[in-house]
Design a protein around this motif. Structure first.
Motif, PDB file in Angstrom:
ATOM      1  N   SER A 320       0.825  -1.221   0.000  1.00  0.00           N
ATOM      2  CA  SER A 320       0.000   0.000   0.000  1.00  0.00           C
ATOM      3  C   SER A 320       0.852   1.260   0.000  1.00  0.00           C
ATOM      4  O   SER A 320       0.539   2.227  -0.696  1.00  0.00           O
ATOM      5  N   SER A 321       1.950   1.260   0.792  1.00  0.00           N
ATOM      6  CA  SER A 321       2.758   2.491   0.851  1.00  0.00           C
ATOM      7  C   SER A 321       3.463   2.752  -0.482  1.00  0.00           C
ATOM      8  O   SER A 321       3.496   3.888  -0.960  1.00  0.00           O
ATOM      9  N   VAL A 322       4.019   1.684  -1.095  1.00  0.00           N
ATOM     10  CA  VAL A 322       4.709   1.877  -2.377  1.00  0.00           C
ATOM     11  C   VAL A 322       3.714   2.304  -3.460  1.00  0.00           C
ATOM     12  O   VAL A 322       4.021   3.154  -4.307  1.00  0.00           O
ATOM     13  N   MET A 323       2.487   1.734  -3.405  1.00  0.00           N
ATOM     14  CA  MET A 323       1.467   2.138  -4.381  1.00  0.00           C
ATOM     15  C   MET A 323       1.174   3.630  -4.260  1.00  0.00           C
ATOM     16  O   MET A 323       1.074   4.338  -5.270  1.00  0.00           O
ATOM     17  N   ALA A 324       1.047   4.109  -3.026  1.00  0.00           N
ATOM     18  CA  ALA A 324       0.747   5.530  -2.821  1.00  0.00           C
ATOM     19  C   ALA A 324       1.844   6.407  -3.427  1.00  0.00           C
ATOM     20  O   ALA A 324       1.565   7.369  -4.141  1.00  0.00           O
ATOM     21  N   VAL A 325       3.110   6.042  -3.184  1.00  0.00           N
ATOM     22  CA  VAL A 325       4.231   6.833  -3.708  1.00  0.00           C
ATOM     23  C   VAL A 325       4.222   6.845  -5.236  1.00  0.00           C
ATOM     24  O   VAL A 325       4.332   7.904  -5.866  1.00  0.00           O
ATOM     25  N   SER A 326       4.048   5.659  -5.841  1.00  0.00           N
ATOM     26  CA  SER A 326       4.113   5.610  -7.309  1.00  0.00           C
ATOM     27  C   SER A 326       2.915   6.317  -7.944  1.00  0.00           C
ATOM     28  O   SER A 326       3.035   6.908  -9.017  1.00  0.00           O
ATOM     29  N   LEU A 327       1.754   6.297  -7.260  1.00  0.00           N
ATOM     30  CA  LEU A 327       0.580   6.989  -7.807  1.00  0.00           C
ATOM     31  C   LEU A 327       0.770   8.507  -7.763  1.00  0.00           C
ATOM     32  O   LEU A 327       0.368   9.206  -8.694  1.00  0.00           O
ATOM     33  N   VAL A 328       1.375   9.003  -6.689  1.00  0.00           N
ATOM     34  CA  VAL A 328       1.647  10.451  -6.615  1.00  0.00           C
ATOM     35  C   VAL A 328       2.571  10.849  -7.758  1.00  0.00           C
ATOM     36  O   VAL A 328       2.325  11.836  -8.465  1.00  0.00           O
ATOM     37  N   ALA A 437       3.926  -3.175  -6.843  1.00  0.00           N
ATOM     38  CA  ALA A 437       3.478  -3.002  -5.452  1.00  0.00           C
ATOM     39  C   ALA A 437       2.145  -3.698  -5.231  1.00  0.00           C
ATOM     40  O   ALA A 437       1.912  -4.332  -4.200  1.00  0.00           O
ATOM     41  N   PHE A 438       1.260  -3.605  -6.212  1.00  0.00           N
ATOM     42  CA  PHE A 438      -0.033  -4.282  -6.090  1.00  0.00           C
ATOM     43  C   PHE A 438       0.166  -5.795  -6.034  1.00  0.00           C
ATOM     44  O   PHE A 438      -0.490  -6.502  -5.278  1.00  0.00           O
ATOM     45  N   SER A 439       1.098  -6.291  -6.839  1.00  0.00           N
ATOM     46  CA  SER A 439       1.312  -7.739  -6.923  1.00  0.00           C
ATOM     47  C   SER A 439       1.995  -8.305  -5.691  1.00  0.00           C
ATOM     48  O   SER A 439       1.993  -9.507  -5.479  1.00  0.00           O
ATOM     49  N   ILE A 440       2.632  -7.423  -4.900  1.00  0.00           N
ATOM     50  CA  ILE A 440       3.249  -7.899  -3.663  1.00  0.00           C
ATOM     51  C   ILE A 440       2.224  -7.848  -2.537  1.00  0.00           C
ATOM     52  O   ILE A 440       2.142  -8.728  -1.700  1.00  0.00           O
ATOM     53  N   GLY A 441       1.400  -6.787  -2.542  1.00  0.00           N
ATOM     54  CA  GLY A 441       0.491  -6.550  -1.418  1.00  0.00           C
ATOM     55  C   GLY A 441      -0.932  -7.000  -1.666  1.00  0.00           C
ATOM     56  O   GLY A 441      -1.271  -8.169  -1.534  1.00  0.00           O
ATOM     57  N   LEU A 442      -1.776  -6.042  -2.065  1.00  0.00           N
ATOM     58  CA  LEU A 442      -3.213  -6.312  -2.170  1.00  0.00           C
ATOM     59  C   LEU A 442      -3.551  -7.471  -3.106  1.00  0.00           C
ATOM     60  O   LEU A 442      -4.551  -8.152  -2.914  1.00  0.00           O
ATOM     61  N   GLY A 443      -2.725  -7.694  -4.145  1.00  0.00           N
ATOM     62  CA  GLY A 443      -3.049  -8.774  -5.086  1.00  0.00           C
ATOM     63  C   GLY A 443      -3.187 -10.126  -4.408  1.00  0.00           C
ATOM     64  O   GLY A 443      -4.284 -10.643  -4.232  1.00  0.00           O
ATOM     65  N   PRO A 444      -2.051 -10.721  -3.976  1.00  0.00           N
ATOM     66  CA  PRO A 444      -2.155 -12.047  -3.370  1.00  0.00           C
ATOM     67  C   PRO A 444      -2.595 -12.045  -1.902  1.00  0.00           C
ATOM     68  O   PRO A 444      -3.341 -12.922  -1.482  1.00  0.00           O
ATOM     69  N   MET A 445      -2.157 -11.042  -1.122  1.00  0.00           N
ATOM     70  CA  MET A 445      -2.331 -11.139   0.336  1.00  0.00           C
ATOM     71  C   MET A 445      -3.781 -11.010   0.796  1.00  0.00           C
ATOM     72  O   MET A 445      -4.186 -11.622   1.763  1.00  0.00           O
ATOM     73  N   SER A 446      -4.572 -10.190   0.077  1.00  0.00           N
ATOM     74  CA  SER A 446      -5.948 -10.004   0.552  1.00  0.00           C
ATOM     75  C   SER A 446      -6.692 -11.335   0.515  1.00  0.00           C
ATOM     76  O   SER A 446      -7.465 -11.652   1.413  1.00  0.00           O
ATOM     77  N   TRP A 447      -6.418 -12.148  -0.505  1.00  0.00           N
ATOM     78  CA  TRP A 447      -7.141 -13.431  -0.589  1.00  0.00           C
ATOM     79  C   TRP A 447      -6.633 -14.438   0.418  1.00  0.00           C
ATOM     80  O   TRP A 447      -7.381 -15.273   0.905  1.00  0.00           O
ATOM     81  N   LEU A 448      -5.356 -14.319   0.773  1.00  0.00           N
ATOM     82  CA  LEU A 448      -4.812 -15.191   1.813  1.00  0.00           C
ATOM     83  C   LEU A 448      -5.497 -14.868   3.143  1.00  0.00           C
ATOM     84  O   LEU A 448      -5.971 -15.760   3.852  1.00  0.00           O
ATOM     85  N   VAL A 449      -5.574 -13.573   3.473  1.00  0.00           N
ATOM     86  CA  VAL A 449      -6.197 -13.166   4.736  1.00  0.00           C
ATOM     87  C   VAL A 449      -7.660 -13.622   4.774  1.00  0.00           C
ATOM     88  O   VAL A 449      -8.133 -14.155   5.774  1.00  0.00           O
ATOM     89  N   LEU A 450      -8.372 -13.453   3.637  1.00  0.00           N
ATOM     90  CA  LEU A 450      -9.781 -13.850   3.600  1.00  0.00           C
ATOM     91  C   LEU A 450      -9.942 -15.351   3.817  1.00  0.00           C
ATOM     92  O   LEU A 450     -10.915 -15.796   4.430  1.00  0.00           O
ATOM     93  N   SER A 451      -8.991 -16.149   3.318  1.00  0.00           N
ATOM     94  CA  SER A 451      -9.160 -17.600   3.485  1.00  0.00           C
ATOM     95  C   SER A 451      -8.831 -18.027   4.918  1.00  0.00           C
ATOM     96  O   SER A 451      -9.063 -19.160   5.300  1.00  0.00           O
ATOM     97  N   GLU A 452      -8.279 -17.093   5.732  1.00  0.00           N
ATOM     98  CA  GLU A 452      -7.893 -17.461   7.098  1.00  0.00           C
ATOM     99  C   GLU A 452      -8.831 -16.964   8.184  1.00  0.00           C
ATOM    100  O   GLU A 452      -8.962 -17.603   9.215  1.00  0.00           O
ATOM    101  N   ILE A 453      -9.476 -15.804   7.985  1.00  0.00           N
ATOM    102  CA  ILE A 453     -10.121 -15.173   9.151  1.00  0.00           C
ATOM    103  C   ILE A 453     -11.516 -15.708   9.453  1.00  0.00           C
ATOM    104  O   ILE A 453     -12.097 -15.352  10.462  1.00  0.00           O
ATOM    105  N   PHE A 454     -12.083 -16.570   8.600  1.00  0.00           N
ATOM    106  CA  PHE A 454     -13.428 -17.067   8.883  1.00  0.00           C
ATOM    107  C   PHE A 454     -13.390 -18.505   9.412  1.00  0.00           C
ATOM    108  O   PHE A 454     -12.540 -19.282   9.009  1.00  0.00           O
ATOM    109  N   PRO A 455     -14.339 -18.847  10.314  1.00  0.00           N
ATOM    110  CA  PRO A 455     -14.386 -20.215  10.816  1.00  0.00           C
ATOM    111  C   PRO A 455     -14.790 -21.216   9.723  1.00  0.00           C
ATOM    112  O   PRO A 455     -15.539 -20.862   8.803  1.00  0.00           O
ATOM    113  N   GLY A 456     -14.307 -22.449   9.844  1.00  0.00           N
ATOM    114  CA  GLY A 456     -14.478 -23.458   8.791  1.00  0.00           C
ATOM    115  C   GLY A 456     -15.905 -23.717   8.365  1.00  0.00           C
ATOM    116  O   GLY A 456     -16.187 -23.862   7.182  1.00  0.00           O
TER     117      GLY A 456
END
Length: 561
Positions: A320-328, A437-456
């Motif tokens: 997210s931080s690198v994305m912000a810098v490159s977008l500016v 930056a997107f491919s390091i952060g929000l791309g893969p990681m958001s789906w990893l977090v989603l597959s972890e935070i809910f009960p089975g």
């Protein structure tokens, strides 16, 4: 790379992740295929929009209904159904050249990729050992970006072949069929078997996956967590019981940021921006297109390999931080370069696509073609990327340019003479950094977090809900993007995305738990505690180390008694 994770487990995850490859390919494909189809079928702008969005509507429909299918019939079966549907959808498209059939085929493919994306994430998360879960779940995202790159290459390869679009659609058929057959021989998810009260089978599966003769301990943990979770209904996702409401809100917000940080849209304009900053020849343009694909693949690799050591939260913050810098940077560069988007929509004669008559592609036609594709590609920007897979339409733009004999057909022309070389390369560099930056952060990681935070017991339905939010926002943003850009100009759009990136950074720091090295059961127990809502999660990580072992020891004792 796969130490601490059995060969069989890795193989199962890799076969399931073929869904990602198929999905990336289908998302990246349409912009190139539509070039040929629109001229053969003489499609109007509206019809092209419908062809492209039919995949989105299929995906949205599947994400609304798919969760129940995954929780009821199992993750593995859902993947098999999805692959078969993909093969079917592609087969429908090949023999006929009709607009109606095209829509039906694309809807089937949309349903398929949406269903498989949810099922694959859940399946892999449930068969993976806890210290290797990040790697295996992110494998899916890696496959998606590789799929997009393949689509770029096949768009380019078949661009001048007659009926090349049939080859493009046909290429996935053998792969989809192979995956469906291979999945049949893989074990079901052990957590799903326990949910269906088939503990004997679950134990056997765990022993095969962990390559150990005794999996009783892990089985006990799964059972104890599922016993607490089995009583969830869909509506519980919106109640405060076990913090489910807080968890689903975290999930939905994460997906919201994946879409609103602008990855799908900026990339659609990659070609326009690069043209306007002086990359004029079609070689330069097509190279830039594949370059974006390569950068995406290359930057997803370290994220996938190191996620279990570094943790998904850290990667999300960096991204997210690198994305912000490159977008500016991108916004400031574009303020100094006057990019002018014209927007006229008239029909375009088919031979202009193929005869590459530079003379025909002047002033008026520029606008025509640009809008023709802008409207269709604006809908195609799917980011699902994930989503998840945002760079789709940029290919379209760049390949179009290549096809048209090097003249820009994206309807952007320079108002101010020659662009300084520094700005030209700065613009390209900031675009590529942003993609990385997107491919390091929000791309893969958001789906990893989603597959972890809910009960089975409710994981499938929760993932489906966040997924439908993903497709829905995507549709909305894609439909409004062109209008907004024309109103306020590209540099302001970049600044808005900067603000969204910073917001997502703040959100990640405060609300996303660090889950590396914890089992799904531990994560679920920790998130179910009341204090999860009240204390900022930055402190949670320190506390978790002390808490978790005690909790589990208690649980195990209860089980023994």
């Amino acid at each position: 790379l796969i130490s601490g994770c059995g060969m069989f487990t890795f193989l199962s995850a890799a076969i399931a992740a073929v869904s990602g490859l198929l999905m990336g390919y289908e998302l990246g494909l349409i912009s190139g295929a539509l070039l040929q189809m629109s001229s053969i079928l003489t499609l109007s702008c509206k019809e092209q929009e419908i062809v492209v969005s039919s995949l989105l509507f299929g995906a949205l429909f599947a994400s609304l209904t798919g969760g129940f299918l995954i929780d009821r019939f199992g993750r593995r079966l859902a993947i098999i159904v999805a692959s078969s549907l993909l093969v079917l959808g592609s087969l429908i498209l090949l023999p006929y050249e009709s607009y109606g059939i095209l829509i039906v085929g694309r809807i089937a493919i949309g349903i398929s990729i949406s269903l498989s994306s949810i099922a694959t994430c859940v399946y892999i998360a449930e068969i993976a050992p806890q210290h290797r879960r990040g790697l295996l779940v992110s494998l899916n995202e890696l496959m998606i970006v590789i799929g997009i790159l393949f689509a770029y290459i096949s768009n380019y390869a078949f661009a001048s072949v007659s009926h090349g679009w049939k080859y493009m659609f046909g290429l996935v058929i053998p792969l989809g069929a192979l995956q469906a057959i291979a999945m049949y021989f893989l074990p079901p998810s052990p957590r799903f078997l326990v949910m269906k009260n088939n503990e004997e089978a679950a134990k056997k599966v765990l022993e095969r996956l962990r390559e150990t003769s005794d999996a009783t301990k892990e089985l006990t943990l799964i059972k104890s967590s599922l016993k607490d979770e089995h009583q969830y209904s869909f509506l519980d996702l919106f109640r405060s019981k076990n913090n489910m409401r807080a968890r689903i809100l975290v999930g939905l917000a994460l997906v919201f940021f994946v879409q609103t940080t602008g990855q799908p849209n900026i990339l659609f304009y990659a070609s326009t921006v690069l043209k306007s900053v002086g990359f004029q020849s079609n070689e330069a343009a097509s190279l830039a297109s594949t370059g974006v694909g390569v950068v995406k693949v290359v930057s997803t690799v370290p994220a996938t390999v190191f996620v279990d050591q570094v943790g998904s939260k850290t990667f999300l913050c960096i991204g997210s931080s690198v994305m912000a810098v490159s977008l500016v940077t991108m916004g400031l560069v574009n303020r100094n370069i006057h990019v002018n988007f014209t927007n006229v929509c008239r029909s375009q004669s088919p031979e202009d696509f193929f005869l590459q008559r530079p003379g025909n592609l002047t002033g008026g036609t520029n606008g025509t073609l640009k809008d023709l594709f802008a409207s269709m590609a604006s809908l195609e920007r799917l980011s699902f990327d994930v989503q998840r897979s945002p760079d789709i339409a940029s290919t379209g733009g760049l390949n179009r340019t290549a096809l048209a004999g090097g003249k820009s057909i994206t309807g952007s022309h320079m108002e101010s003479g020659e662009v300084p070389v520094v700005l030209k390369w700065l613009s390209l560099a900031s675009l590529l950094v942003y993609v990385a930056a997107f491919s390091i952060g929000l791309g893969p990681m958001s789906w990893l977090v989603l597959s972890e935070i809910f009960p089975g017991g409710i994981r499938g339905r929760a993932m489906a809900l966040t997924s439908s939010m993903n497709w829905g926002i995507n549709l909305l943003i894609s439909l409004t993007f062109l209008t907004v850009t024309e109103l306020i100009g590209l540099s302001w759009v970049c600044f808005i995305y900067t603000i969204m990136s910073l917001a997502s950074l703040a959100f990640v720091i405060v609300f996303i738990p660090e889950t590396k090295g914890c089992s799904l059961e531990q994560i679920s127990m920790e998130l179910a505690k009341q204090k999860y809502v009240k204390t900022p999660l930055c402190w949670m990580t320190q506390r978790r180390e002390k808490l978790v072992p005690v909790e589990l020891a208690k649980k195990e004792k209860e089980q023994l008694y």
